[in-house]
Design an enzyme around this catalytic site. Sequence first.
Site, PDB file in Angstrom:
ATOM      1  N   CYS A  86      78.985  -8.165  16.119  1.00 57.39           N
ATOM      2  CA  CYS A  86      78.560  -6.900  16.366  1.00 57.39           C
ATOM      3  C   CYS A  86      77.146  -6.365  15.859  1.00 57.39           C
ATOM      4  CB  CYS A  86      79.760  -5.987  15.902  1.00 57.39           C
ATOM      5  SG  CYS A  86      81.294  -6.332  16.553  1.00 57.39           S
ATOM      6  N   HIS A 102      76.900   2.509  12.217  1.00 54.90           N
ATOM      7  CA  HIS A 102      77.462   1.408  12.858  1.00 54.90           C
ATOM      8  C   HIS A 102      78.844   2.113  13.273  1.00 54.90           C
ATOM      9  CE1 HIS A 102      78.801  -2.196  14.253  1.00 54.90           C
ATOM     10  NE2 HIS A 102      79.746  -2.299  13.189  1.00 54.90           N
ATOM     11  N   GLU A 143      81.010   2.293   5.006  1.00 56.70           N
ATOM     12  CA  GLU A 143      79.475   2.682   5.497  1.00 56.70           C
ATOM     13  C   GLU A 143      79.200   3.996   4.954  1.00 56.70           C
ATOM     14  OE1 GLU A 143      78.863   2.928   9.888  1.00 56.70           O
ATOM     15  OE2 GLU A 143      76.768   2.862   9.351  1.00 56.70           O
ATOM     16  N   LYS A 153      79.421   5.597  19.162  1.00 51.46           N
ATOM     17  CA  LYS A 153      80.453   5.002  19.671  1.00 51.46           C
ATOM     18  C   LYS A 153      81.765   5.799  19.927  1.00 51.46           C
ATOM     19  CE  LYS A 153      79.553   0.547  17.287  1.00 51.46           C
ATOM     20  NZ  LYS A 153      78.449   0.551  16.350  1.00 51.46           N
ATOM     21  N   HIS A 172      82.848   0.657  21.449  1.00 44.97           N
ATOM     22  CA  HIS A 172      82.028  -0.623  20.649  1.00 44.97           C
ATOM     23  C   HIS A 172      81.820  -1.497  21.534  1.00 44.97           C
ATOM     24  CE1 HIS A 172      80.527  -3.178  17.769  1.00 44.97           C
ATOM     25  NE2 HIS A 172      81.567  -3.038  16.900  1.00 44.97           N
ATOM     26  N   PHE A 221      81.295  -8.907  12.264  1.00 45.91           N
ATOM     27  CA  PHE A 221      82.229  -9.980  11.772  1.00 45.91           C
ATOM     28  C   PHE A 221      81.442 -11.217  11.127  1.00 45.91           C
ATOM     29  CE2 PHE A 221      86.026  -8.523  14.400  1.00 45.91           C
ATOM     30  CZ  PHE A 221      86.311  -7.257  13.684  1.00 45.91           C
TER      31      PHE A 221
END
Lengths: 81, 409
Positions: free
Chosen positions: B163, B303, B314, B332, B337, B396
């Site tokens: 991502c 993010h 975050e 998002k 996403h 990831f």
Amino acid sequence: MSGMYEKLVDILVDHFAVDRGKITPDATFEELKMDSLFLVEFLLVIQSEFDVKLDDDAATLTDTIGHVAALLEDRTKATAQ
Amino acid sequence: MTAPSSIAVTGLGLITAAGIGAEKTWEGVCSGRSAAARDPRLDGLPVDISCAVPGLDPARHVGRRSPLMHDRFIQLAIVAAREAVADCGLDPETWDGARVGVVVGCGLGGIQTMETQHRRLLEKGPDSVSALLLPMLVPNMVAGHLAIELRATGPNFVTATACASGGTAIGTAASLLRDGSCDVVLAGGTEANVTPLMVTGFHQMGALSKRVGEPTAASRPFDQDRDGFVIGEGSGILVLEREEDAAARGARVRARLAGYGASADAHHITAPEPEGASVLRAVNTALAQAGVGAGDIRHVNAHGTSTPLNDAVEARMLRRLTGDGAAVTSTKGVLGHTLGAAGAIEAALTVLAVERSTIPPTANLERQDPALELDIVTGEPREEKIEVAMSNSFGFGGQNAVLIFTPGS
């Protein structure tokens, strides 16, 4: 032209986005902007469509649509006999 | 030694769940309304919602033979890249293609094609498998297609950091400009993996929102009731040039890409490192490259996936870094996403935020998680002059990419 030729024209138009107006029995695959990978795919599609087995080199880029139509006519007749 | 070149963003293109084209996407994120909906591609699955790109007709938007030869992740990138190149004012017919690079982030590649062909193999046998399977599947093919499409024969590759892939691509592209490998780079990300197998995989690991009864409320970054992300698809492409080159040709500089930082958590395959220490290292690298301090950051495109864990870690990191001095958003909430495309789409939206002095709101942020002490924009877009903006992406595998943008003039 044969019914087989007409079916090949339909496949070229529907699967490979070739202009129907550009296809003639004497047109080569190269002239129809079919590259080598598209030709391989074309042979796979017609084998599945007509339930026949063709060699990997059954057609080259400089062969015509008419040539493949004739080849298929032969094969399907042979299968029918 | 001369100072490293500053990097100009001279063009951008976007295709997302909010529509085809950068303006459609900008309007969508500024509306604050989620684009999520039921997705017929996911019929019968426990999670059957997505943020899908609406109205893409590949034969019309990409080319007559596109359905035969392009997986959807390639189609999306071609549409975004054409828009970006048209926006920058360069002409691929006349540019020196050997000096043009392409770097595209992609997490997975042509999984839609792979699933279709695998089904054919199982149901109809090997003779039914397409000869075009591999060129539609492998992720690097998107960069190859853009090279063919745009006569770009410089360095050409795909970055895969899950991502974070889009952010990694843009940061890496800047290095190619600074080291003189290219004069122009098309950099961005693309992803189209709204497929039964991928969505099931994300669901099985507990990453997706289960709020399938109300799709438009499902993606809710930083909200107290967030329960996972909504999968999206899309592409974002930027055109990057050295600032002196852009100035010499009189190009419009939409923003500067002032800094890039990357790091790895080396902690866990999917969970973020709880203290955010590795992310902070990436942030500090990016800030140092940009020559600014953490206190200068006025806007963060987070993010912000809407998963409980990501948003908490975050937010804690951002609080330590900026206090409440930066206006934070997660786009998002609207776009879902988009995995490997997310970093690039969000970079493009950060460019637009800086250019327009406007910060889009975070959709569905109704009750901000009290543990997350941040100034998060919600409801309406906020007008604010932004001198320094940051876009975060975490993948990831623990891979982090941080981009810093500053105004173009």
